[in-house]
Design an enzyme around this catalytic site. Structure first.
Site, PDB file in Angstrom:
ATOM      1  N   GLU A 180      -8.227  -0.896   4.977  1.00 18.52           N
ATOM      2  CA  GLU A 180      -7.973  -2.271   4.543  1.00 18.52           C
ATOM      3  C   GLU A 180      -9.021  -2.773   3.547  1.00 18.52           C
ATOM      4  O   GLU A 180      -9.594  -3.851   3.722  1.00 18.52           O
ATOM      5  CB  GLU A 180      -7.892  -3.212   5.748  1.00 18.52           C
TER       6      GLU A 180
ATOM      7  N   GLU B 217      -1.594   1.589  11.019  1.00 20.39           N
ATOM      8  CA  GLU B 217      -1.633   0.575  12.071  1.00 20.39           C
ATOM      9  C   GLU B 217      -0.292  -0.143  12.110  1.00 20.39           C
ATOM     10  O   GLU B 217       0.242  -0.534  11.065  1.00 20.39           O
ATOM     11  CB  GLU B 217      -2.747  -0.447  11.826  1.00 20.39           C
TER      12      GLU B 217
END
Length: 399
Positions: A196, A326
């Site tokens: 991220e 995720e």
């Protein structure tokens, strides 16, 4: 003469084991990969098919509330044991993602990673490999926390202002990971460059805006950091010269790939070894928003179907697998609806041979707020809080 010898010695310490490449970290006491196994060649799509579904060891090695080995438990999760990893494999998962932070484990100003920390990471990876699991190892919570000039040794930040410091951090961290993990690991070990990576503290931290010059600058610098990390991995040679590597766009958001042509796939000396990393907590109103929606509806299915189809057209159909590193739906005391969501999410993504890795931060409790209630595995008891959800994931991933 004595002074010259000292300078030569210090110069040697600043070199990694990679011929012709100069790094800052000290190799003294470094954890080194001493094993040797054969790397079994396969295509990226063949690898993805074998990976099936995965589970995240969340809020553990990625936790950065402390330094040293105590950081593993600094976010409330117990110390990881081999029995825990065995239970993940026994449940039917074929992949484990091991989120790992490194910035809080640097022991000097030259980006040297604490050997004790590297040894601990290696121990857990080895447990997973011994169970036949595919292992995703990454650089997780090292994105500096805010805009502005970043202090030395605090991680990276994808901006022109901080590129120089980010470059030193990313290059040295990945060089050391490659010293510890190389010829002793076959295709079951996968590297994920950055988790991220985003413009923390900015209005568009989580959502790329095409009209935002800061976003464009962030994408440009992330491209450079992805390329730098990949080059570092390949330069380490041996099995890392052909290891599968996951790369990501800003915030690991599908939006960062859809927005425009700012994000670029790095150039690779290996052929067909890149995987796309994306995170999908979608639709947000059902999966994460507090209070949001608690019933899984047709509009939610439509949004998911569009996302999977788009990812397939953009990447999978061109031979580049998508790893959903995720995903999950937070506990809103709506187990039956969550099971429906998981069945659809995993089943639909599996049609395109995508790999889904369940985010598990160990917190199943929905008594207070719904956000971040992503606990699935009771690590102390080695049981599942919601076995119906685990069954839905494994069954719909092609098992």
């Amino acid at each position: 003469m004595k002074k010259c010898l000292i300078l030569v010695f210090l110069s040697i310490l600043s070199l990694s084991a990679f011929a012709g490449e100069k790094y800052n970290f000290s190799s003294k006491g470094a954890v080194k990969d001493k094993k040797s196994v054969q790397f079994n060649e396969c295509t990226a799509l063949e690898l993805a098919e074998k990976m099936k579904c995965g589970w995240n060891l969340g809020n553990t090695l990625d936790a950065n509330g402390k330094t040293g080995l105590a950081s593993e438990q600094s976010w409330g999760q117990p110390e990881t044991t081999k029995e825990m990893i065995d239970a993940i494999a026994a449940a039917g998962f074929k992949t484990i993602r091991i989120p790992t932070s490194w910035a809080n484990h640097l022991v000097d100003s030259n980006y040297t990673i604490d050997p004790a920390w590297m040894a601990r990471v290696k121990q857990i990876v080895d447990w997973a490999v011994s169970d036949g699991l595919y292992v995703i190892l990454n650089d997780h919570h090292d994105n500096y926390e805010r805009e502005g000039l970043m202090p030395k040794g605090k991680g990276y930040y994808p901006s022109s202002l901080n590129y120089n410091e980010s470059m030193f951090f990313v290059r040295n961290v990945w060089a050391q990971i490659c010293v510890a993990f190389n010829k002793g690991y076959d295709e079951h070990l996968i590297f994920e460059v950055l988790n991220e990576p985003r413009l923390r503290g900015h209005d568009h931290e989580w959502w790329y805006n095409q009209g935002c010059t800061v976003c464009k600058d962030g994408a440009k610098n992330l491209n450079k950091l992805n390329q730098l990390a990949l080059n570092t991995i390949r330069a380490s040679g041996k099995n890392n010269a052909k290891r599968f590597v996951m790369v990501t766009g800003l915030a690991a958001s599908i939006n960062s790939y859809q927005a425009d042509e700012s994000w670029k796939l790095p150039e690779d000396s290996a052929n067909g070894k890149l995987l796309i990393s994306v995170h999908l907590y979608s639709p947000y109103s059902f999966a994460m928003e507090n209070p949001g929606e608690t019933v899984f509806m047709e509009k939610h299915q439509n949004e998911l179907a569009y996302n999977f189809s788009w990812l397939n057209d953009r990447f999978v159909s061109k031979g580049i697998p998508v790893i959903i590193g995720e995903f999950g739906a937070t506990n809103k005391n709506n187990l039956e609806e969550r099971v429906k969501w998981f069945e659809y999410f995993v089943g639909e993504s599996h049609k395109y041979k995508m790999v889904c890795c369940l985010w598990d931060n160990g917190d199943p409790n929905a008594k207070n707020t719904f956000e971040e209630k992503f606990g699935f595995f009771n690590r102390k008891e080695r049981t599942w809080f919601f076995p119906e959800i685990i069954e839905a994931i494994v069954k719909n991933s092609g098992e």
